[in-house]
Write a protein that holds these residues in place. Sequence first.
Motif, PDB file in Angstrom:
ATOM      1  N   GLN A  61       0.828  -1.200   0.000  1.00 11.25           N
ATOM      2  CA  GLN A  61       0.000   0.000   0.000  1.00 11.25           C
ATOM      3  C   GLN A  61       0.868   1.258   0.000  1.00 11.25           C
ATOM      4  OE1 GLN A  61      -2.631  -0.440   3.350  1.00 11.25           O
ATOM      5  NE2 GLN A  61      -4.248  -1.367   2.108  1.00 11.25           N
ATOM      6  N   GLN A  65       0.820   4.044  -2.859  1.00 15.28           N
ATOM      7  CA  GLN A  65       0.615   5.464  -2.557  1.00 15.28           C
ATOM      8  C   GLN A  65       1.738   6.308  -3.156  1.00 15.28           C
ATOM      9  OE1 GLN A  65      -1.809   7.173  -1.192  1.00 15.28           O
ATOM     10  NE2 GLN A  65      -3.095   5.414  -0.751  1.00 15.28           N
ATOM     11  N   HIS A  69       1.246   9.117  -5.983  1.00 13.88           N
ATOM     12  CA  HIS A  69       1.703  10.489  -5.763  1.00 13.88           C
ATOM     13  C   HIS A  69       2.605  10.947  -6.910  1.00 13.88           C
ATOM     14  CE1 HIS A  69       2.838  14.062  -3.564  1.00 13.88           C
ATOM     15  NE2 HIS A  69       4.122  13.749  -3.699  1.00 13.88           N
TER      16      HIS A  69
END
Length: 179
Positions: A61, A65, A69
């Motif tokens: 995860q 992320q 981003h």
Amino acid sequence: MVKSFDTSKNPASSPLTDTPTPPAQHIWLAGLGAMAKAQEQGTKAIEALVNDGLAFQRKSQAEAQQRLHEATERLTHMASDLGQQSVVRVDRLEHLFEERVAKALHRLGMPTMGDMQLLQARVDQLQEQLNQILQANGTDAPKSKAAPAKKQAAKSGLTASAKTKPQRAPVKSSRRAAD
């Protein structure tokens, strides 16, 4: 030579009581031992696997992320670049349109804003010179004669230009002033 299985000679070895051979028996016993050990340590092993799974999930995860981003930053940068490019293109198009309209108006003989400003400045300058000349002669500045003519024309229903033609004052040439 083929050996036949004669059960009459060996009463302990009947077809129903055949015991597995020693290597197969070892494999069987090893499987039973593994199952017993798994039952004993099953909960511990499952908890360890769950903890490993949670750690892996958190790691994946966090990686997702981070990549999201980075992708968002790249897309934002690309969008701003496209926005800047479109602004530049719109500015170019606007400038081109203004140039073409100005050329068309010039061909039609329309004065530009600069021409109008120069003309207004020249009228102001001439008005000031006229006022100075009149003051030097001791007379007041002339009042506009167009207003009474308009009032009279309104009474009679005619315009000032239809009733009387304006007379032009003689223009002094700069050549005569120089002579």
